[in-house]
Every structure is written in C-alpha cells, then in structure tokens.
Motif scaffolding. Structure first.
Motif: not given
Length: 104
Positions: A3-16
């Motif tokens: 499933p596609q991740r939202s931009l917010h989910q991508v940001f959360q994961a990349r930040l961490k």
C-alpha cells in the motif's frame, strides 16, 4: 503491491531513520533545529509519531540538524532516498557529470 504511504507517513519514517542514523536523541535534534529545549523531545516525538506536522521552515531546520537533504525526508521510495543521500555526497563536478550521463 504494498500500500502507498502518505507523505506524512513517509516524513515520520524518514525523520526517525535519519535521527537514528546519527544516534542523536529526539531532544538534541529538536534543540539543534532551534526548538525550545523544554519541548524539543516531545515535539520531535510527535513528529515521528505523526501526531503533529512541522511547517516547511521547521522541516528545513530538521534536515540541517540531521545533515540530510530536506528531499530525503519526503522520498517515498527507499531507492530514491538512498540516491538522494548518495547524490548529496558527490562533488559538484561529479553531480554535473552524473546528470549529463543520465540525460544522455
């Protein structure tokens, strides 16, 4: 297909991921990004959990604090994220040569 991740989910994961790559605490990243030391840890935690979303100025300061390009924090594809990080490490001449070769 995953499933596609939202931009917010991508940001959360990349930040961490970027923070963990540096071995820096949430509090220190927040302080380095210019957040008030009393709220820095909680604010970064909320960004990583997706409870709050930073404005673009804060995103830029977070990227600087983590020594990653801001684009990395929004790269939805892992290969693209790795490419962004690798490209950032190249010299200007190497970047130009790579771009010339990519455009044929």
């Amino acid at each position: 297909m995953p499933p596609q991740r939202s931009l917010h989910q991508v940001f959360q994961a990349r930040l961490k991921a970027a923070r963990e790559m540096t071995g820096t605490s949430q509090k220190q990243v927040g302080i380095d990004a210019g957040l008030d030391p009393f709220v820095a840890s909680a604010r970064i935690n909320r960004y990583e959990l997706g409870v709050h979303q930073p404005d673009l100025g804060t995103v830029e300061r977070l990227a600087q604090a983590l020594d990653v390009p801001a684009a990395y924090l929004f790269a939805g594809d892992d290969r693209l994220a790795r490419m962004i990080m690798a490209f950032e490490k190249l010299s200007l001449a190497e970047k130009d040569r790579l771009l010339t070769e990519a455009h044929g």
